[in-house]
Design a protein around this motif. Structure first.
Motif, PDB file in Angstrom:
ATOM      1  N   LEU B  81       6.575  13.697  -1.009  1.00 22.89           N
ATOM      2  CA  LEU B  81       7.239  12.383  -1.021  1.00 22.89           C
ATOM      3  C   LEU B  81       8.741  12.561  -0.878  1.00 22.89           C
ATOM      4  N   VAL B  82       9.288  13.509  -1.612  1.00 20.96           N
ATOM      5  CA  VAL B  82      10.727  13.765  -1.529  1.00 20.96           C
ATOM      6  C   VAL B  82      11.083  14.204  -0.110  1.00 20.96           C
ATOM      7  N   GLU B  83      10.293  15.084   0.435  1.00 25.54           N
ATOM      8  CA  GLU B  83      10.567  15.556   1.802  1.00 25.54           C
ATOM      9  C   GLU B  83      10.414  14.438   2.826  1.00 25.54           C
ATOM     10  N   MET B  84       9.398  13.619   2.630  1.00 21.11           N
ATOM     11  CA  MET B  84       9.180  12.507   3.547  1.00 21.11           C
ATOM     12  C   MET B  84      10.362  11.542   3.482  1.00 21.11           C
ATOM     13  N   ALA B  85      10.807  11.245   2.260  1.00 27.77           N
ATOM     14  CA  ALA B  85      11.919  10.305   2.095  1.00 27.77           C
ATOM     15  C   ALA B  85      13.167  10.837   2.786  1.00 27.77           C
ATOM     16  N   GLU B  86      13.389  12.105   2.644  1.00 24.35           N
ATOM     17  CA  GLU B  86      14.556  12.716   3.272  1.00 24.35           C
ATOM     18  C   GLU B  86      14.441  12.614   4.798  1.00 24.35           C
ATOM     19  N   ALA B  87      13.273  12.963   5.312  1.00 29.12           N
ATOM     20  CA  ALA B  87      13.064  12.888   6.757  1.00 29.12           C
ATOM     21  C   ALA B  87      13.206  11.447   7.240  1.00 29.12           C
ATOM     22  N   SER B  88      12.616  10.534   6.494  1.00 29.85           N
ATOM     23  CA  SER B  88      12.620   9.134   6.892  1.00 29.85           C
ATOM     24  C   SER B  88      14.039   8.576   6.927  1.00 29.85           C
ATOM     25  N   ALA B  89      14.778   8.819   5.856  1.00 29.70           N
ATOM     26  CA  ALA B  89      16.145   8.306   5.799  1.00 29.70           C
ATOM     27  C   ALA B  89      16.993   8.921   6.903  1.00 29.70           C
ATOM     28  N   SER B  90      16.731  10.187   7.191  1.00 29.25           N
ATOM     29  CA  SER B  90      17.531  10.838   8.235  1.00 29.25           C
ATOM     30  C   SER B  90      17.234  10.223   9.604  1.00 29.25           C
ATOM     31  N   LEU B  91      16.083   9.569   9.729  1.00 26.56           N
ATOM     32  CA  LEU B  91      15.726   8.892  10.980  1.00 26.56           C
ATOM     33  C   LEU B  91      15.922   7.375  10.868  1.00 26.56           C
ATOM     34  N   ASN B  92      16.693   6.975   9.832  1.00 29.92           N
ATOM     35  CA  ASN B  92      17.040   5.554   9.640  1.00 29.92           C
ATOM     36  C   ASN B  92      15.858   4.643   9.372  1.00 29.92           C
ATOM     37  N   CYS B  93      14.792   5.210   8.844  1.00 32.17           N
ATOM     38  CA  CYS B  93      13.689   4.345   8.403  1.00 32.17           C
ATOM     39  C   CYS B  93      13.741   4.251   6.891  1.00 32.17           C
ATOM     40  N   PHE B  94      13.842   3.044   6.378  1.00 31.26           N
ATOM     41  CA  PHE B  94      14.002   2.848   4.941  1.00 31.26           C
ATOM     42  C   PHE B  94      12.852   2.040   4.334  1.00 31.26           C
ATOM     43  N   ASN B  95      11.735   1.992   5.056  1.00 27.73           N
ATOM     44  CA  ASN B  95      10.545   1.314   4.549  1.00 27.73           C
ATOM     45  C   ASN B  95       9.385   2.281   4.455  1.00 27.73           C
ATOM     46  N   CYS B  96       8.557   2.047   3.488  1.00 24.33           N
ATOM     47  CA  CYS B  96       7.413   2.906   3.243  1.00 24.33           C
ATOM     48  C   CYS B  96       6.374   2.017   2.570  1.00 24.33           C
ATOM     49  N   CYS B  97       5.105   2.142   2.952  1.00 24.57           N
ATOM     50  CA  CYS B  97       4.116   1.180   2.440  1.00 24.57           C
ATOM     51  C   CYS B  97       2.822   1.846   2.009  1.00 24.57           C
ATOM     52  N   THR B  98       2.153   1.203   1.075  1.00 18.55           N
ATOM     53  CA  THR B  98       0.827   1.653   0.648  1.00 18.55           C
ATOM     54  C   THR B  98      -0.033   0.415   0.399  1.00 18.55           C
ATOM     55  N   TYR B  99      -1.337   0.594   0.530  1.00 14.59           N
ATOM     56  CA  TYR B  99      -2.216  -0.567   0.326  1.00 14.59           C
ATOM     57  C   TYR B  99      -2.868  -0.487  -1.057  1.00 14.59           C
ATOM     58  N   VAL B 100      -3.258  -1.637  -1.536  1.00 12.35           N
ATOM     59  CA  VAL B 100      -3.832  -1.759  -2.874  1.00 12.35           C
ATOM     60  C   VAL B 100      -5.265  -2.240  -2.728  1.00 12.35           C
ATOM     61  N   LEU B 101      -6.207  -1.377  -2.977  1.00  9.74           N
ATOM     62  CA  LEU B 101      -7.606  -1.787  -2.835  1.00  9.74           C
ATOM     63  C   LEU B 101      -7.979  -2.772  -3.938  1.00  9.74           C
ATOM     64  N   PRO B 102      -8.776  -3.786  -3.600  1.00  7.42           N
ATOM     65  CA  PRO B 102      -9.048  -4.847  -4.572  1.00  7.42           C
ATOM     66  C   PRO B 102     -10.118  -4.516  -5.611  1.00  7.42           C
ATOM     67  N   SER B 103     -10.700  -3.323  -5.519  1.00  6.91           N
ATOM     68  CA  SER B 103     -11.593  -2.917  -6.613  1.00  6.91           C
ATOM     69  C   SER B 103     -11.499  -1.412  -6.766  1.00  6.91           C
ATOM     70  N   THR B 104     -12.038  -0.913  -7.852  1.00  9.08           N
ATOM     71  CA  THR B 104     -11.878   0.498  -8.193  1.00  9.08           C
ATOM     72  C   THR B 104     -13.049   0.965  -9.045  1.00  9.08           C
ATOM     73  N   ASP B 105     -13.401   2.214  -8.893  1.00 11.06           N
ATOM     74  CA  ASP B 105     -14.447   2.747  -9.762  1.00 11.06           C
ATOM     75  C   ASP B 105     -13.919   3.113 -11.151  1.00 11.06           C
ATOM     76  N   GLN B 106     -12.623   3.162 -11.267  1.00  3.96           N
ATOM     77  CA  GLN B 106     -12.047   3.460 -12.587  1.00  3.96           C
ATOM     78  C   GLN B 106     -11.998   2.187 -13.434  1.00  3.96           C
ATOM     79  N   PRO B 107     -12.011   2.326 -14.763  1.00  6.29           N
ATOM     80  CA  PRO B 107     -11.811   1.149 -15.613  1.00  6.29           C
ATOM     81  C   PRO B 107     -10.494   0.486 -15.214  1.00  6.29           C
ATOM     82  N   ALA B 108     -10.527  -0.824 -15.020  1.00 10.88           N
ATOM     83  CA  ALA B 108      -9.385  -1.503 -14.386  1.00 10.88           C
ATOM     84  C   ALA B 108      -8.092  -1.421 -15.192  1.00 10.88           C
ATOM     85  N   ALA B 109      -8.174  -1.580 -16.502  1.00  9.07           N
ATOM     86  CA  ALA B 109      -6.929  -1.649 -17.286  1.00  9.07           C
ATOM     87  C   ALA B 109      -6.203  -0.298 -17.323  1.00  9.07           C
ATOM     88  N   PRO B 110      -6.886   0.795 -17.676  1.00  7.97           N
ATOM     89  CA  PRO B 110      -6.164   2.077 -17.635  1.00  7.97           C
ATOM     90  C   PRO B 110      -5.711   2.441 -16.221  1.00  7.97           C
TER      91      PRO B 110
END
Lengths: 275, 275, 275, 275
Positions: B81-110
């Protein structure tokens, strides 16, 4: 460690004054109560005198913010939180605790998000007064399914959550009854660090499978099957020197308040004797 | 607004170089990709040249941290992540995204507690490089029950969560397909604030009840029933001037990559024409 | 943008009611004031009516917490902060501002640490009510050495500090007078992002070297040398649509309050005419 | 408490291997070093074996991030911080420390803001690996004016700063020499809480007015005027059970490395004897 009381298990107490003087009379050193209402009733000076002249400290201040429902209800409590913190700190009580129910009717994930945000703000406000916030995990099995969605109840999940809340002044309220219903042995207390513990409750359990133990049917220390001496010994071993307060949630007792204070003293004498 | 691409919907792309040059050739202005792998392949200077000489910017950097499983897996990703951020900023990209799945096999609260802690740390690391983190809510109904426990999917819950994460550089990735599957009308975009939006995806939907729309069966902009021109118009109305990237998740196409670039251009031309 | 007033520059105002009705009478759309005291004087309903019936909103709520001195003084203000936030939100005002003096008699580093901690807590409390906190950098040269140790005054240092405070709801109060005394040109407003700005003050400056401009000797918009039309044009260009409030700190005026309202209107008419 | 070494005061050490084996040979139980470079030199497995077979733990991991200069220099260090934390945790070392110079050439207030932001991020990254960050206050009087602007040096200011940094895993590195130069008596250690201390350094001071003591002219434990036995006794009294590492910053010694290990052992034997 400091022998403490909560009002649970003492029957009908007429006033905070009676609560404090009886606590002292029966050999206790601390009481859990609402410091704001104490100051509002007696004035700050008289409240301080009442405590000092009886050699009683406040173990933990009641946390009156409703962080479990709507934003409106939450905000409603913020004002009195500041006032409570001020009253509490002025009476040298720097602990404040709230319990975490193991299930909720709200969807669990958004509720966890809201609860994290709300408790962090509360912790930060308390922090401005030098106060800590203790989160009480609640192990009772019947409460895990009492409401629609499971929330959290294990020590590990509570410590993880505390890490997420990320305020340096949040820790655990460790209650011997919940410890027991989680199936934990008293030796496992040794895995906690003293600084993770804000407050301690003790009370005892019927000789039943832990799955059947009800939150509201607890016994006085020494009456049941929990190895409370072991529990206390291990708290001492990790360096815990704070308050250990009785909190016997149970159906209305047949004894009167004085008898219950006496009974509580007896219980404490017996479980503290062995440590 | 900037016309952008992701690799989804473009068939087999031979290399990032082809991706970038073809994007330019077909009138696009940005591509979403992994800036670290771009820099590792071409060197920082050549990577920058590749982008600049084609008048292409990076719309959003791929987020490669696994925040959905164990602490170990999470930590494993922090270094890159640190390396990616460095590479990204050096190429003038300042956005990064991830998706949030609407369900999970893990207990939801923890899981919510862990996810909050992890994404906050990632956001703070990205923040050191001036980068923002966009969270993509995922509306598809079938995914809400794909795993054992419901997590979150609504815009409101995602914004609430962002408030809990409490890092100033976290916002939304708004995807037209998820917007549609949530039953939201394009006018409701007007209720967002420009600064809440980190990145935008567009793609279109079959003429089916929203409950039946599959995440992996999307259409190209203009092919389906979503009022994408209205969607874009309202993004423009709130002052959004960032990237709008196509992301057509769909079964393997029969067309070749050039044909898919051309098809994508056509779709963009049609939906952008009306705004 | 919304034409607003503060009380500075309006002479002796008899009451908040006069303030509000005269603001409306002279074509203004907002006033800065203390919403808690407004509610305490008139009751919540009547306060709301006073504003609505005059088509006046509150531009920014007075921030009454003393974050510049002792912890005790700071804590003293927390209670009213919660009450103020509640009153303010109930009157639909979600902005609150405080100024940052450019020097201090306290050692600068520990003061910065304390100020960061205190303003973060205030911002978080305000955030619970949906409110933002604006920090006003103060450029006047004489104030940079008024107290023993330099603090901060530049836009850059203030934005850096906001990043350190790390609450998503903190931004700038941009005052044209301070902008001017920092030696900034009005085009440099274009380097700000709309979302960084919580509130704007305008007032004008004598034709003097900026080093000689006194904080308490300001002119009404249009009377001095600041290119306020350019300033406003550039605020508009970056998408700012919020309140622009006059704040003429100056020695006691010879005109009466009505005349000063009229003079303020004239100034606004002239500088707004060109945008 | 654990008897530890840093490299300062041991003359020329050929390798980390020699450092570790000699530490063991002379009765020490821990060494401070750079776990990342250890792992890079010997491989993770061999590094672990080297430590275990000598019954040596790492007392504190070197903190290699430059948080005192530009943002670029700071960011440069983030990558290795993640790697260091991973290496350190894999070798069971969960402490990491940095010193805080009492003056700076940068303007103090903006530097405090930047330092707060940077150290919080570092602490949060370390926290993901279960590590703590210790801040070493530096009392030496000559350093307070070595650079243009005073920063912070007192215990109180450092604890206040830690509260501002607001990460639960930040504490103090308490160095007996700095304690002494602050004019603190060893009894005042009793006012610290065990959990506030991440790491301890001991070394001794010449019999000079504390204002004249130089940072780089320290003595070995037992050679000087500091009541190190009292210091250690009081650390023990508050429950501190962690590492106490020698760090004798001094001009090049005439003794060779073996003699210096022996001398260090002697010093530790004498000051530990009395506790």
């Amino acid at each position: 460690m400091i022998r403490g009381l909560t009002k649970a298990g003492l029957g009908k107490i007429e006033s905070d004054e009676q609560y404090i003087t009886d606590a002292a009379k029966y050999g206790f050193q601390s009481v859990d109560l609402n410091p704001l209402s104490l100051v509002q009733q007696y004035g700050k000076e008289q409240a301080a005198h009442l405590l000092e002249s009886n050699d009683i400290i406040i173990g933990s201040a009641d946390f009156t913010v409703d962080w479990r429902n709507s934003e409106e209800q939450f905000r409603e409590g913020l004002k009195s939180l500041v006032e409570m913190a001020e009253a509490s700190a002025s009476l040298n009580c720097f602990n404040c605790c709230t319990y975490v129910l193991p299930s909720t009717d709200q969807p669990a994930a958004p509720f966890m998000a809201a609860a994290t945000r709300r408790l962090r703000l509360c912790a930060d406000i308390l922090g401005a007064y030098g106060m800590r916030l203790g989160l009480e995990f609640v192990g009772c099995h019947h409460l895990r399914t009492q409401w629609k969605n499971p929330f959290i109840w294990s020590v590990e999940d509570t410590l993880d959550w505390i890490e997420t809340i990320h305020a340096p002044n949040v820790g655990l309220l460790v209650d011997s009854y919940h410890w027991h219903t989680l199936g934990l042995r008293t030796e496992e207390v040794l895995q906690l660090k003293k600084e993770q513990i804000v407050h301690v409750h003790i009370n005892d359990a019927y000789n039943l499978p832990i799955e059947e133990l009800l939150d509201n049917e607890r016994l006085y220390p020494g009456e049941g099957v929990i190895d409370l001496s072991g529990f206390l010994k291990n708290l001492k071993a990790i360096g815990y020197t704070g308050v250990v307060a009785q909190e016997v949630l149970a159906p209305a007792p047949t004894l009167n308040s004085s008898e219950l204070f006496a009974k509580s003293k007896e219980g404490f004498d017996s479980v503290f004797a062995a440590i």
